[in-house]
Write an enzyme that holds these catalytic residues in place. Structure first.
Site, PDB file in Angstrom:
ATOM      1  CB  SER A 148       2.251  -4.747   5.401  1.00 47.56           C
ATOM      2  OG  SER A 148       1.726  -6.491   5.433  1.00 47.56           O
ATOM      3  CE1 TYR A 161       7.329  -5.668   3.698  1.00 50.04           C
ATOM      4  CE2 TYR A 161       5.562  -6.970   4.840  1.00 50.04           C
ATOM      5  CZ  TYR A 161       6.189  -6.295   3.786  1.00 50.04           C
ATOM      6  OH  TYR A 161       4.616  -5.477   2.403  1.00 50.04           O
ATOM      7  CE  LYS A 165       6.447  -2.412   3.361  1.00 49.21           C
ATOM      8  NZ  LYS A 165       6.266  -1.256   2.613  1.00 49.21           N
TER       9      LYS A 165
END
Length: 303
Positions: A148, A161, A165
């Site tokens: 991401s 997150y 990622k």
């Protein structure tokens, strides 16, 4: 029916909806035999993975479903075994499953951190590790891990997150290096798409949030699948250890960390904190990266 993936066996995690569903359906359309993996159930308690698998079969493709939790190694092993028992091999693994637990960093709980890392990073290790011996024995295979721009570039409120990622980028490169002797390749893709995970995880409280939503809503999840398919195909056999992005009709190749400036302090005193402050920081200042978010870098509308 196109046959770019004819007779290949592909596992897609998080394939019950959104990007994952589109990938599973596109791979099936290209001739792949697909294992559709997803934990979720619909309002009637039916596994959405089976609903997607059933729709693939009705369209003339081959598919089976799995509700295994990839965050647990034993269940990741079971997921891979489903493919082996059904078709005797695994040619592609698409690590698409992921979750958002957005929270500004100084308010983030340990549980929000742990759950995110378990799914977004540990889960991808689990599936990759489970499938590796089979791909090694075959002498072929391709893994695609969804990274991401939250990690590659940056975003507010996504430390958990982003860390997971970015961890995937390191995992993918290590897999590519370790498995290249067996003709197994590994790449990352950063997808831009409106998905249920995005809808559930991104706030819509401020004008900035609304601006972010307006851009995201124009990004169709089905636009991600062609790049994934190309990377899994035999025609992608020369591509490994790379980081791609996919947004609408655009495909990106991301840079990877390499030294961009060097400073050598060679006077009699040698290196010191004072010398770095006086000489190195001013020398490097023009090349420092600004604190940007994904939307700052991808500022143009998707086409």
């Amino acid at each position: 029916m196109p046959d770019l993936l004819k007779d290949k066996v592909v596992i897609v995690t998080g394939a019950g909806r959104g990007v994952g569903q589109c990938i599973a359906e596109y791979c099936a359309l290209q001739g792949a035999k697909v294992v559709v993996n997803d934990l979720a159930k619909d309002d009637n308690g039916v596994a959405i993975a089976e609903l997607v698998a059933e729709s693939i079969r009705k369209a003339g493709g081959e598919a089976v479903s799995s509700t295994d939790n990839i965050g647990l190694m034993a269940e990741a092993v079971n997921l891979v075994n489903i493919a082996i028992e059904a078709w005797g091999r695994v040619d592609g693994l698409v690590n698409n499953a992921g979750i958002l637990r957005d929270r500004i960093f100084h308010k983030m709980s340990e549980d929000e951190w742990d759950l995110s890392i378990q799914v977004n990073l540990k889960g991808c290790f689990n599936t990759a590790r489970a499938v590796a011996p089979f791909m090694k024995e075959q002498g072929s295979g391709a893994m695609v891990h969804m990274t991401s721009t939250s990690g590659l570039v940056g975003n507010f409120g996504q430390a958990n997150y982003a860390a997971g990622k970015m961890g995937l980028v390191g995992l993918s490169k290590s897999v590519a290096l370790d498995m290249q002797r067996f003709s197994v390749r590994s790449n990352c893709v950063a997808p831009f798409a409106m998905t249920p995970m995005v809808m559930n995880g991104i706030p819509r409280e401020t004008e900035e949030d609304e601006a972010r939503w307006k851009v995201i809503e124009r990004m169709e999840p089905n636009k991600i699948a062609p790049l994934i398919c190309a990377l899994i195909s035999d025609e992608g056999a020369h591509v490994s250890g790379q980081i791609f992005g996919a947004r609408a009709n655009e495909v990106y190749l991301f840079s990877q960390p390499r030294p961009i400036r060097t400073a050598h302090i060679g006077d009699e005193a040698g290196i010191s904190a004072e010398a770095i402050i006086d000489r190195v920081f001013p020398m490097f200042k023009g090349d420092f990266y600004p604190l940007e978010r994904s939307m700052d870098v991808f500022s143009w509308d998707p086409v």
